[in-house]
Design a protein around this motif. Sequence first.
Motif, PDB file in Angstrom:
ATOM      1  N   THR A  24      25.147 -14.085  63.035  1.00 27.38           N
ATOM      2  CA  THR A  24      24.418 -12.836  62.847  1.00 27.38           C
ATOM      3  C   THR A  24      23.349 -12.670  63.923  1.00 27.38           C
ATOM      4  OG1 THR A  24      24.815 -12.975  60.472  1.00 27.38           O
ATOM      5  CG2 THR A  24      23.104 -11.453  61.196  1.00 27.38           C
ATOM      6  N   ARG A  25      22.609 -13.709  64.172  1.00 24.19           N
ATOM      7  CA  ARG A  25      21.546 -13.660  65.182  1.00 24.19           C
ATOM      8  C   ARG A  25      22.106 -13.462  66.589  1.00 24.19           C
ATOM      9  NH1 ARG A  25      17.392 -18.505  66.810  1.00 24.19           N
ATOM     10  NH2 ARG A  25      16.288 -17.328  68.393  1.00 24.19           N
ATOM     11  N   PHE A  26      23.197 -14.157  66.892  1.00 24.25           N
ATOM     12  CA  PHE A  26      23.751 -14.127  68.246  1.00 24.25           C
ATOM     13  C   PHE A  26      24.921 -13.163  68.399  1.00 24.25           C
ATOM     14  CE2 PHE A  26      21.726 -18.367  67.972  1.00 24.25           C
ATOM     15  CZ  PHE A  26      20.789 -18.181  68.972  1.00 24.25           C
ATOM     16  N   ALA A  68      27.666 -22.226  74.800  1.00 20.96           N
ATOM     17  CA  ALA A  68      27.281 -20.901  74.285  1.00 20.96           C
ATOM     18  C   ALA A  68      28.077 -20.564  73.018  1.00 20.96           C
ATOM     19  CB  ALA A  68      27.488 -19.826  75.347  1.00 20.96           C
ATOM     20  N   PHE A  69      29.358 -20.907  72.983  1.00 25.64           N
ATOM     21  CA  PHE A  69      30.157 -20.650  71.779  1.00 25.64           C
ATOM     22  C   PHE A  69      29.599 -21.438  70.590  1.00 25.64           C
ATOM     23  CE2 PHE A  69      34.031 -20.057  74.747  1.00 25.64           C
ATOM     24  CZ  PHE A  69      33.596 -18.790  75.090  1.00 25.64           C
ATOM     25  N   PHE A 104      29.886 -10.148  72.370  1.00 23.96           N
ATOM     26  CA  PHE A 104      30.539  -9.181  73.250  1.00 23.96           C
ATOM     27  C   PHE A 104      30.786  -9.787  74.635  1.00 23.96           C
ATOM     28  CE2 PHE A 104      28.447  -6.636  70.010  1.00 23.96           C
ATOM     29  CZ  PHE A 104      29.438  -5.738  69.654  1.00 23.96           C
ATOM     30  N   THR A 105      29.813 -10.528  75.112  1.00 21.67           N
ATOM     31  CA  THR A 105      29.957 -11.195  76.409  1.00 21.67           C
ATOM     32  C   THR A 105      31.022 -12.292  76.323  1.00 21.67           C
ATOM     33  OG1 THR A 105      27.618 -10.765  76.771  1.00 21.67           O
ATOM     34  CG2 THR A 105      28.680 -12.304  78.273  1.00 21.67           C
ATOM     35  N   ALA A 106      31.101 -12.954  75.185  1.00 24.68           N
ATOM     36  CA  ALA A 106      32.116 -13.990  74.994  1.00 24.68           C
ATOM     37  C   ALA A 106      33.523 -13.388  75.064  1.00 24.68           C
ATOM     38  CB  ALA A 106      31.897 -14.699  73.655  1.00 24.68           C
ATOM     39  N   VAL A 107      33.687 -12.184  74.538  1.00 24.05           N
ATOM     40  CA  VAL A 107      34.984 -11.496  74.629  1.00 24.05           C
ATOM     41  C   VAL A 107      35.326 -11.232  76.089  1.00 24.05           C
ATOM     42  CG1 VAL A 107      36.224  -9.351  74.114  1.00 24.05           C
ATOM     43  CG2 VAL A 107      34.861 -10.464  72.336  1.00 24.05           C
ATOM     44  N   ILE A 108      34.346 -10.786  76.859  1.00 22.09           N
ATOM     45  CA  ILE A 108      34.573 -10.539  78.295  1.00 22.09           C
ATOM     46  C   ILE A 108      34.980 -11.832  78.994  1.00 22.09           C
ATOM     47  CG2 ILE A 108      33.468  -9.877  80.473  1.00 22.09           C
ATOM     48  CD1 ILE A 108      31.735  -7.934  78.744  1.00 22.09           C
ATOM     49  N   GLU A 109      34.326 -12.935  78.626  1.00 19.90           N
ATOM     50  CA  GLU A 109      34.655 -14.231  79.233  1.00 19.90           C
ATOM     51  C   GLU A 109      36.112 -14.584  78.966  1.00 19.90           C
ATOM     52  OE1 GLU A 109      35.293 -18.576  79.280  1.00 19.90           O
ATOM     53  OE2 GLU A 109      35.280 -17.308  77.501  1.00 19.90           O
ATOM     54  N   ARG A 143      33.651  -8.268  61.901  1.00 17.10           N
ATOM     55  CA  ARG A 143      33.336  -8.723  60.547  1.00 17.10           C
ATOM     56  C   ARG A 143      31.882  -9.139  60.366  1.00 17.10           C
ATOM     57  NH1 ARG A 143      37.935 -12.582  58.285  1.00 17.10           N
ATOM     58  NH2 ARG A 143      36.602 -12.276  56.467  1.00 17.10           N
ATOM     59  N   THR A 144      31.166  -9.336  61.456  1.00 13.16           N
ATOM     60  CA  THR A 144      29.776  -9.789  61.374  1.00 13.16           C
ATOM     61  C   THR A 144      28.847  -8.594  61.523  1.00 13.16           C
ATOM     62  OG1 THR A 144      30.417 -11.898  62.369  1.00 13.16           O
ATOM     63  CG2 THR A 144      28.069 -11.375  62.343  1.00 13.16           C
ATOM     64  N   ARG A 145      27.995  -8.409  60.563  1.00 14.29           N
ATOM     65  CA  ARG A 145      27.057  -7.291  60.614  1.00 14.29           C
ATOM     66  C   ARG A 145      25.932  -7.608  61.580  1.00 14.29           C
ATOM     67  NH1 ARG A 145      26.420  -5.460  54.333  1.00 14.29           N
ATOM     68  NH2 ARG A 145      28.622  -5.046  54.011  1.00 14.29           N
ATOM     69  N   PRO A 146      25.445  -6.567  62.269  1.00 19.61           N
ATOM     70  CA  PRO A 146      24.286  -6.778  63.155  1.00 19.61           C
ATOM     71  C   PRO A 146      23.075  -7.223  62.329  1.00 19.61           C
ATOM     72  CG  PRO A 146      25.285  -4.624  63.532  1.00 19.61           C
ATOM     73  CD  PRO A 146      25.939  -5.200  62.319  1.00 19.61           C
ATOM     74  N   SER A 147      22.246  -8.077  62.932  1.00 19.73           N
ATOM     75  CA  SER A 147      21.050  -8.526  62.228  1.00 19.73           C
ATOM     76  C   SER A 147      20.036  -7.392  62.181  1.00 19.73           C
ATOM     77  CB  SER A 147      20.451  -9.750  62.915  1.00 19.73           C
ATOM     78  OG  SER A 147      20.018  -9.418  64.211  1.00 19.73           O
TER      79      SER A 147
END
Length: 130
Positions: free
Chosen positions: A68-70, A59-60, A75-80, A121-125
């Motif tokens: 940008t797309r993902f 997933a990473f 956010f889920t990766a931070v929880i992991e 730092r990554t803008r939402p798509s």
Amino acid sequence: MAAVRFAKIVFIGAGIWGIVVLTPLYWLVDVTGRPYAPPTAYPQFFYGFLAVAMAWQIAFLVIGSNPTRFRPLMFTAVIEKLGYVSILTVLYGQGRISATDAQAAAPDLLLGILFILAIARTRPSEQRRS
């Protein structure tokens, strides 16, 4: 563009790091069983953990392929990452694991912080409106 490059490096690096660190565990069951009950006593948890952890490494890599797309998946990766850090912190605070065992949280803490920076730092798509 520098923000997207940063996120790519962070997530692809995390995925590669995780694969490199986790893969040997498939053959090191006896080593992990020396200080604790042997994983052969609970193989479904040991190999189940490895399967789930390995899925996250993939997933990473996916997130890093197009941050940008993902971005929502970040956010889920931070929880992991920070979930593991939290668990080890609580267990150490309760005296259930040693300081040496608690130190295993350090790489995940660093990656969790880098993941948060990548999100910031990554803008939402842009969403297409139908």
